[in-house]
Design a protein around this motif. Sequence first.
Motif, mmCIF file in Angstrom:
data_model
loop_
_atom_site.group_PDB
_atom_site.id
_atom_site.type_symbol
_atom_site.label_atom_id
_atom_site.label_comp_id
_atom_site.label_asym_id
_atom_site.label_seq_id
_atom_site.Cartn_x
_atom_site.Cartn_y
_atom_site.Cartn_z
ATOM 1 N N THR A 1 1.063 -0.977 -0.260
ATOM 2 C CA THR A 1 0.164 0.043 0.258
ATOM 3 C C THR A 1 0.949 1.404 0.398
ATOM 4 O OG1 THR A 1 -0.448 0.245 2.550
ATOM 5 C CG2 THR A 1 -1.754 -1.013 1.489
ATOM 6 N N LEU B 1 2.294 2.788 2.279
ATOM 7 C CA LEU B 1 1.872 3.082 3.998
ATOM 8 C C LEU B 1 2.740 2.976 4.913
ATOM 9 C CD1 LEU B 1 -1.932 3.475 3.304
ATOM 10 C CD2 LEU B 1 0.259 5.485 2.866
ATOM 11 N N ARG C 1 8.782 4.433 -0.341
ATOM 12 C CA ARG C 1 8.684 5.281 1.974
ATOM 13 C C ARG C 1 9.978 5.758 1.494
ATOM 14 N NH1 ARG C 1 7.529 0.925 6.098
ATOM 15 N NH2 ARG C 1 8.006 2.540 6.827
ATOM 16 N N TRP D 1 3.054 12.437 -0.693
ATOM 17 C CA TRP D 1 3.055 11.377 0.012
ATOM 18 C C TRP D 1 1.739 11.164 0.969
ATOM 19 C CZ3 TRP D 1 4.996 9.433 5.249
ATOM 20 C CH2 TRP D 1 4.209 7.777 4.636
ATOM 21 N N GLU D 2 2.018 11.583 1.828
ATOM 22 C CA GLU D 2 1.161 11.606 2.745
ATOM 23 C C GLU D 2 -0.628 12.477 2.065
ATOM 24 O OE1 GLU D 2 3.686 13.857 6.628
ATOM 25 O OE2 GLU D 2 2.818 15.113 5.414
ATOM 26 N N GLY E 1 -1.811 8.832 0.847
ATOM 27 C CA GLY E 1 -2.515 7.972 2.237
ATOM 28 C C GLY E 1 -3.620 8.125 2.469
ATOM 29 N N ARG F 1 -6.081 7.589 -0.427
ATOM 30 C CA ARG F 1 -6.069 5.785 -0.620
ATOM 31 C C ARG F 1 -7.358 6.115 0.441
ATOM 32 N NH1 ARG F 1 -4.368 1.580 0.355
ATOM 33 N NH2 ARG F 1 -3.934 -0.088 -1.257
ATOM 34 N N GLU F 2 -7.374 6.188 1.870
ATOM 35 C CA GLU F 2 -7.794 5.948 2.682
ATOM 36 C C GLU F 2 -9.449 6.486 2.260
ATOM 37 O OE1 GLU F 2 -6.853 7.945 6.566
ATOM 38 O OE2 GLU F 2 -8.667 7.462 7.178
#
Length: 325
Positions: free
Chosen positions: A284, A286, A294, A307-308, A311, A314-315
């Motif tokens: 993922t 994450l 990462r 990148w955050e 995340g 995606r969530e």
Amino acid sequence: MVSAGTVLGGTGGIWRVLLESGDVVESSLRGRLKKQEELGATPRLSLGNAARAPEAMLKLAVGDVVQVTPDPSGTAWAISAIEPRRSKLARRAPGRAGGERVVVANLDQVLVVFAAANPDPHPRMLDRFLVIAEANELAARIVVNKCDLIAEDKARHTFADFERAGYPVHYTSVVEERGLEALRGAVRGKVSALSGPSGVGKSSLMNALFPGLDLRVGEISESVNKGRHTTVGALLHPLPGGGFVADTPGLREVGLWGISVREVAACFPELRPYLGTCRFADCTHLVEPGCAVREAVESGAVSRARWESYGKLREELSNSAMAGR
Ligand code: GDP
Ligand code: ZN
């Protein structure tokens, strides 16, 4: 006699079509095409993003290139054929298979406009707009307007991550007539959709670039749009010197619907080189060990803020998938 044209807009089954002659005529879909549209028949057209939406319905949209024929009476025109689309901005409806509404067809690019200040830029909102453009396989260009209000290097700093990700960024000021020539060059001869929050200067920019165009631009405000599933249609404006600008109901309106959790990483261009190189195939990006994404964030090769944002989006998508929406 058949003429080719481009659909500029339409209401109630009557479409305004710009002919190659420069005339704008009102046309309706000829019987057979209309029937296909009503039945939601699979089109014989090969749509631009066919791989992702093979079941896409034939629906006429702004930006479609069509063939029109005058009625024998000579007073009315009928759309007798729709040319294959080379791209589209579409709202994929949740749930229903094949549910998709094309907002604009044959787009070359999306222009996402933000202000350097007043209102302050919101980079995470920009991430969202860009993901929607990427999911639609559309090139995106960022315009940072009102650069007269703050030092330009400060604006450049705010948008540095986007430049690094490969997006062209225009720094403009309508007030100081800055960056307008380059932006005019970037839209000339192309079909562009204009998007961005209200108050950033979209109308001002277009009117400065093309005086007399009188655009009705702007995102539909969230409150106006709440709970509504139909939208105000897009309109295509022919530009002097070639090309079109679509004032769309906005990328926000198109939304993240239908974007799968799996495809969201690829909607961040700077992550693409790392995808498929992680230790786990279903990474993922994450929390997993051996994640190439990462590692790239840790080394500074990829922006941590972007990148955050990945995340969070995606969530959001996996939550809505779990909720069955
Ligand atoms: P839209 O909602 O995105 O179409 O934004 P508008 O074009 O209506 O502009 C919103 C406000 O910002 C208006 O008061 C404009 O005069 C102002 N504005 C537009 N461009 C600029 C600019 O480059 N600099 C400054 N300082 N103000 C601007
Ligand atoms: Zn990974």
